[in-house]
Design an enzyme around this catalytic site. Structure first.
Site, PDB file in Angstrom:
ATOM      1  N   LYS A   1       0.830  -1.209   0.000  1.00  0.00           N
ATOM      2  CA  LYS A   1       0.000   0.000   0.000  1.00  0.00           C
ATOM      3  C   LYS A   1       0.870   1.268   0.000  1.00  0.00           C
ATOM      4  CE  LYS A   1      -3.911  -2.299   2.316  1.00  0.00           C
ATOM      5  NZ  LYS A   1      -4.937  -2.177   3.393  1.00  0.00           N
TER       6      LYS A   1
ATOM      7  N   TYR B   1     -12.057  -1.978  -4.168  1.00  0.00           N
ATOM      8  CA  TYR B   1     -12.631  -2.232  -2.845  1.00  0.00           C
ATOM      9  C   TYR B   1     -14.166  -2.180  -2.848  1.00  0.00           C
ATOM     10  CZ  TYR B   1      -8.328  -2.401   0.000  1.00  0.00           C
ATOM     11  OH  TYR B   1      -7.137  -2.767   0.599  1.00  0.00           O
TER      12      TYR B   1
ATOM     13  N   ASN C   1      -2.018  -0.065   6.870  1.00  0.00           N
ATOM     14  CA  ASN C   1      -1.481  -1.323   7.398  1.00  0.00           C
ATOM     15  C   ASN C   1      -0.607  -2.066   6.391  1.00  0.00           C
ATOM     16  OD1 ASN C   1      -3.510  -2.144   5.717  1.00  0.00           O
ATOM     17  ND2 ASN C   1      -4.732  -3.168   7.269  1.00  0.00           N
TER      18      ASN C   1
ATOM     19  N   HIS D   1      -2.019  -5.532   1.412  1.00  0.00           N
ATOM     20  CA  HIS D   1      -3.300  -6.175   1.130  1.00  0.00           C
ATOM     21  C   HIS D   1      -3.026  -7.601   0.696  1.00  0.00           C
ATOM     22  CE1 HIS D   1      -7.225  -7.078  -0.639  1.00  0.00           C
ATOM     23  NE2 HIS D   1      -6.531  -7.642  -1.614  1.00  0.00           N
TER      24      HIS D   1
ATOM     25  N   GLU E   1      -9.396 -10.064  -8.118  1.00  0.00           N
ATOM     26  CA  GLU E   1      -8.381  -9.034  -7.832  1.00  0.00           C
ATOM     27  C   GLU E   1      -7.181  -9.136  -8.782  1.00  0.00           C
ATOM     28  OE1 GLU E   1      -7.606  -9.373  -3.612  1.00  0.00           O
ATOM     29  OE2 GLU E   1      -9.576  -8.568  -3.104  1.00  0.00           O
TER      30      GLU E   1
END
Ligand code: IDP
Ligand code: MG
Length: 138
Positions: free
Chosen positions: A9, A49, A112, A115, A126
């Site tokens: 990310k 998302y 965080n 993914h 995805e």
């Protein structure tokens, strides 16, 4: 052999953690079969998302995911979906196990670092969201 989608990310790329994440993949015998760096638009992040569109954090999450470059990778290995999620650690870094990527580096429930897909169907969606068949080497 299972496949999964990994994203480093924007917090991971800006903090210099690309090598760290890839090192952990290689140490754990998880093979990278596609990889690229991209900077998503807000719309692309919203599409990725979409399953979370009703969640209260959706707008903030898609702002974050489109805030800077990310590294998207398709990974393969035996049971790679749960194995990679184990390396990542729990969504909330405060609940993540010792030695996981999120425990070691995350600073925030949203920011965080990584993914990982959560099931074979989501992994297929995805991977195809970011890669066409010519971009996958295996
Ligand atoms: P996962 O990434 O561990 O699969 P999900 O529940 O699928 O977690 O949530 C997707 C992403 O949305 C998380 O990785 C995190 O960046 C963000 N997120 C999840 N829950 C929250 C929250 O309660 N507040 C803010 N952001 C959240
Ligand atoms: Mg998820």
């Amino acid at each position: 052999m299972e496949r999964t989608l990994s994203i480093i990310k924007p917090d991971g790329t800006s903090r210099g953690l690309i090598g760290e994440v890839i090192k952990r993949l290689e140490e754990n015998n998880i093979k990278i079969i596609a990889a690229k760096m991209i900077h998503m638009t807000k719309k692309q992040a919203q599409g990725f998302y979409a399953v979370h569109k009703e969640r209260p954090f959706f707008d903030s999450l898609t702002d974050f995911m489109s805030s800077g470059p990310v590294v998207v990778m398709a990974l393969t290995g035996e049971n790679v979906i749960p194995r990679y999620r184990e390396l990542m650690g729990a969504t909330d870094y405060r609940k993540a196990a010792e030695g996981t990527i999120r425990k070691d580096f995350a600073t925030d429930i949203e920011k965080n670092i990584v993914h990982g897909s959560d099931a074979p169907e989501t992994a297929a969606f995805e991977i195809s969201y970011f890669f066409n068949s010519f971009e996958i080497v295996a």
